[in-house]
Scaffold this active site. Structure first.
Site, PDB file in Angstrom:
ATOM      1  N   ASN A  10       5.684  -6.869   0.137  1.00  0.00           N
ATOM      2  CA  ASN A  10       6.423  -5.903   0.952  1.00  0.00           C
ATOM      3  C   ASN A  10       6.352  -6.392   2.395  1.00  0.00           C
ATOM      4  O   ASN A  10       5.315  -6.291   3.043  1.00  0.00           O
ATOM      5  CB  ASN A  10       5.771  -4.515   0.804  1.00  0.00           C
ATOM      6  CG  ASN A  10       6.370  -3.493   1.742  1.00  0.00           C
ATOM      7  OD1 ASN A  10       7.420  -3.726   2.356  1.00  0.00           O
ATOM      8  ND2 ASN A  10       5.719  -2.346   1.868  1.00  0.00           N
ATOM      9  N   LYS A  12       7.821  -5.260   4.950  1.00  0.00           N
ATOM     10  CA  LYS A  12       7.937  -4.164   5.927  1.00  0.00           C
ATOM     11  C   LYS A  12       8.932  -4.540   7.050  1.00  0.00           C
ATOM     12  O   LYS A  12       9.904  -5.219   6.782  1.00  0.00           O
ATOM     13  CB  LYS A  12       6.556  -3.794   6.483  1.00  0.00           C
ATOM     14  CG  LYS A  12       5.545  -3.519   5.368  1.00  0.00           C
ATOM     15  CD  LYS A  12       4.297  -2.845   5.858  1.00  0.00           C
ATOM     16  CE  LYS A  12       3.308  -2.724   4.708  1.00  0.00           C
ATOM     17  NZ  LYS A  12       2.182  -1.896   5.013  1.00  0.00           N
ATOM     18  N   HIS A  96       6.876   4.736  -0.571  1.00  0.00           N
ATOM     19  CA  HIS A  96       5.754   4.089   0.116  1.00  0.00           C
ATOM     20  C   HIS A  96       5.098   5.098   1.072  1.00  0.00           C
ATOM     21  O   HIS A  96       5.788   5.921   1.676  1.00  0.00           O
ATOM     22  CB  HIS A  96       6.249   2.859   0.882  1.00  0.00           C
ATOM     23  CG  HIS A  96       5.139   2.018   1.390  1.00  0.00           C
ATOM     24  ND1 HIS A  96       4.438   2.330   2.535  1.00  0.00           N
ATOM     25  CD2 HIS A  96       4.566   0.890   0.889  1.00  0.00           C
ATOM     26  CE1 HIS A  96       3.494   1.409   2.719  1.00  0.00           C
ATOM     27  NE2 HIS A  96       3.549   0.526   1.735  1.00  0.00           N
ATOM     28  N   GLU A  98       4.092   4.896   3.980  1.00  0.00           N
ATOM     29  CA  GLU A  98       4.637   4.900   5.341  1.00  0.00           C
ATOM     30  C   GLU A  98       5.924   5.711   5.396  1.00  0.00           C
ATOM     31  O   GLU A  98       6.226   6.351   6.408  1.00  0.00           O
ATOM     32  CB  GLU A  98       4.849   3.451   5.822  1.00  0.00           C
ATOM     33  CG  GLU A  98       3.512   2.781   6.121  1.00  0.00           C
ATOM     34  CD  GLU A  98       3.497   1.283   5.925  1.00  0.00           C
ATOM     35  OE1 GLU A  98       4.568   0.662   5.846  1.00  0.00           O
ATOM     36  OE2 GLU A  98       2.383   0.723   5.843  1.00  0.00           O
ATOM     37  N   GLU A 168      -1.419   3.035  -4.419  1.00  0.00           N
ATOM     38  CA  GLU A 168      -1.808   2.544  -3.099  1.00  0.00           C
ATOM     39  C   GLU A 168      -2.577   3.634  -2.361  1.00  0.00           C
ATOM     40  O   GLU A 168      -1.970   4.506  -1.730  1.00  0.00           O
ATOM     41  CB  GLU A 168      -0.569   2.175  -2.289  1.00  0.00           C
ATOM     42  CG  GLU A 168       0.296   1.118  -2.933  1.00  0.00           C
ATOM     43  CD  GLU A 168       1.109   0.360  -1.902  1.00  0.00           C
ATOM     44  OE1 GLU A 168       0.925  -0.853  -1.803  1.00  0.00           O
ATOM     45  OE2 GLU A 168       1.888   0.983  -1.161  1.00  0.00           O
ATOM     46  N   GLY A 174      -3.205  -1.628   4.968  1.00  0.00           N
ATOM     47  CA  GLY A 174      -3.192  -2.212   6.313  1.00  0.00           C
ATOM     48  C   GLY A 174      -4.478  -2.000   7.081  1.00  0.00           C
ATOM     49  O   GLY A 174      -4.539  -2.236   8.284  1.00  0.00           O
ATOM     50  N   SER A 214      -4.567  -3.704   1.097  1.00  0.00           N
ATOM     51  CA  SER A 214      -5.409  -4.811   1.594  1.00  0.00           C
ATOM     52  C   SER A 214      -5.805  -5.796   0.499  1.00  0.00           C
ATOM     53  O   SER A 214      -6.920  -6.326   0.505  1.00  0.00           O
ATOM     54  CB  SER A 214      -6.649  -4.260   2.311  1.00  0.00           C
ATOM     55  OG  SER A 214      -6.248  -3.440   3.402  1.00  0.00           O
TER      56      SER A 214
HETATM   57  C1  PEP Z   1       1.574  -1.982   1.432  1.00  0.00           C
HETATM   58  O1  PEP Z   1       2.006  -1.614   2.510  1.00  0.00           O
HETATM   59  O2  PEP Z   1       2.207  -1.742   0.377  1.00  0.00           O
HETATM   60  C2  PEP Z   1       0.291  -2.678   1.429  1.00  0.00           C
HETATM   61  C3  PEP Z   1      -0.376  -2.772   0.314  1.00  0.00           C
HETATM   62  O3  PEP Z   1      -0.125  -3.201   2.628  1.00  0.00           O
HETATM   63  P1  PEP Z   1      -1.441  -4.098   2.899  1.00  0.00           P
HETATM   64  O4  PEP Z   1      -1.515  -5.116   1.794  1.00  0.00           O
HETATM   65  O5  PEP Z   1      -1.214  -4.718   4.236  1.00  0.00           O
HETATM   66  O6  PEP Z   1      -2.592  -3.158   2.863  1.00  0.00           O
END
Ligand code: PEP
Length: 252
Positions: A10, A12, A96, A98, A168, A174, A214
């Site tokens: 992703n 973003k 997601h 966000e 997630e 993040g 992460s």
């Molecule tokens: C995401 O935004 O779907 C995600 C998993 O981000 P990160 O790997 O940076 O934690």
């Protein structure tokens, strides 16, 4: 039942078109000979068309980061399922954290998006996850269970089986703070049990449940070796082809 793991990056709100092309070319080269893993990238809308031409005929699938549930109309700033199909997307990320947090995306809106994507021949990567407050209050399973079933609500069981779920935990996205393999597996196992109860063992056994939060080359192998973790949705580490490809390699 054996499920082919799916690793999707992703990107973003990162990558101009030239940057996106350089990254995807590097990813294509690094994953070309990897069997036993499905690989996808989700660039920003502005780069979808250009990246689509590059991934055509390769093993890399194209995903969008969001979609609107109406096929067309007066929805300024939105992009529809037929538009995503037109540029060669096979997947779209829905719900997601966000988008839930900053754009007010609800479970009900996600359900409409999942239905629209299915009707248009695309698959969803449906994201669910609890906040730190919800986890600390002992409500993680209750929250993700509710999000899971609410988002899938408008789909028939056969359609449900084709969708990808991304667990997630919001506190791990993040932040550099990853769920431990045991913490993640506990939730994934619970989600599969919920799916089994609602749609039966055959459908639940086919569904891929990704972990996201992460994930990086250093922790991918341990997370991906858990019985109910069928891939990853990767944020930060997807912006470096070397790291992303290492995670894809760990999933095989
Ligand atoms: C995401 O935004 O779907 C995600 C998993 O981000 P990160 O790997 O940076 O934690």
């Amino acid at each position: 039942m054996s499920r082919v793991p799916f690793i999707c990056g992703n990107w973003k709100m990162h990558m101009t078109v030239p940057e996106a092309l350089a990254l995807v070319d590097d990813v294509i080269a690094r994953v070309a000979s990897m069997d036993g893993v499905e690989v996808g990238v989700a660039p920003p809308y502005t780069a979808l068309h250009a990246v689509s031409k590059r991934v055509a005929g390769t093993k890399v699938r194209l995903a969008a980061q969001n979609v609107h549930f109406e096929p067309k109309g007066a929805y300024t700033g939105e992009i529809s399922v037929p538009m995503l199909a037109d540029v060669g997307c096979q997947y779209a990320i829905v719900g997601h954290s966000e988008r839930r947090q900053y754009f007010g995306e609800t479970d009900a809106a996600c359900a409409q998006k999942l239905a629209a994507l299915h009707a248009g021949g695309l698959r969803s990567i449906y994201c669910i996850g609890e906040t730190l407050e919800e986890r600390d209050a002992g409500k993680a399973l209750e929250v993700v269970g509710r999000q899971l079933l609410a988002g899938l609500e408008a789909l028939e069981p056969d359609a449900v089986a084709e969708q990808v779920i991304a667990y997630e935990p919001v506190w791990a996205i993040g932040t550099g703070r990853t769920a431990t393999p045991d913490q993640a597996q506990e939730v994934h196992e619970f989600l599969r049990a919920q799916l089994t109860q609602r749609y039966g063992a055959e459908v639940a056994g086919r569904m891929r449940i990704q972990y996201g939060g992460s994930m990086k080359p250093q922790n991918a192998k341990e997370l991906l070796s858990q019985g109910d973790i069928d891939g990853g949705l990767i944020g930060g580490a997807a912006l470096k082809a070397e790291d992303f490809a290492a995670i894809c390699g760990a999933a095989r």
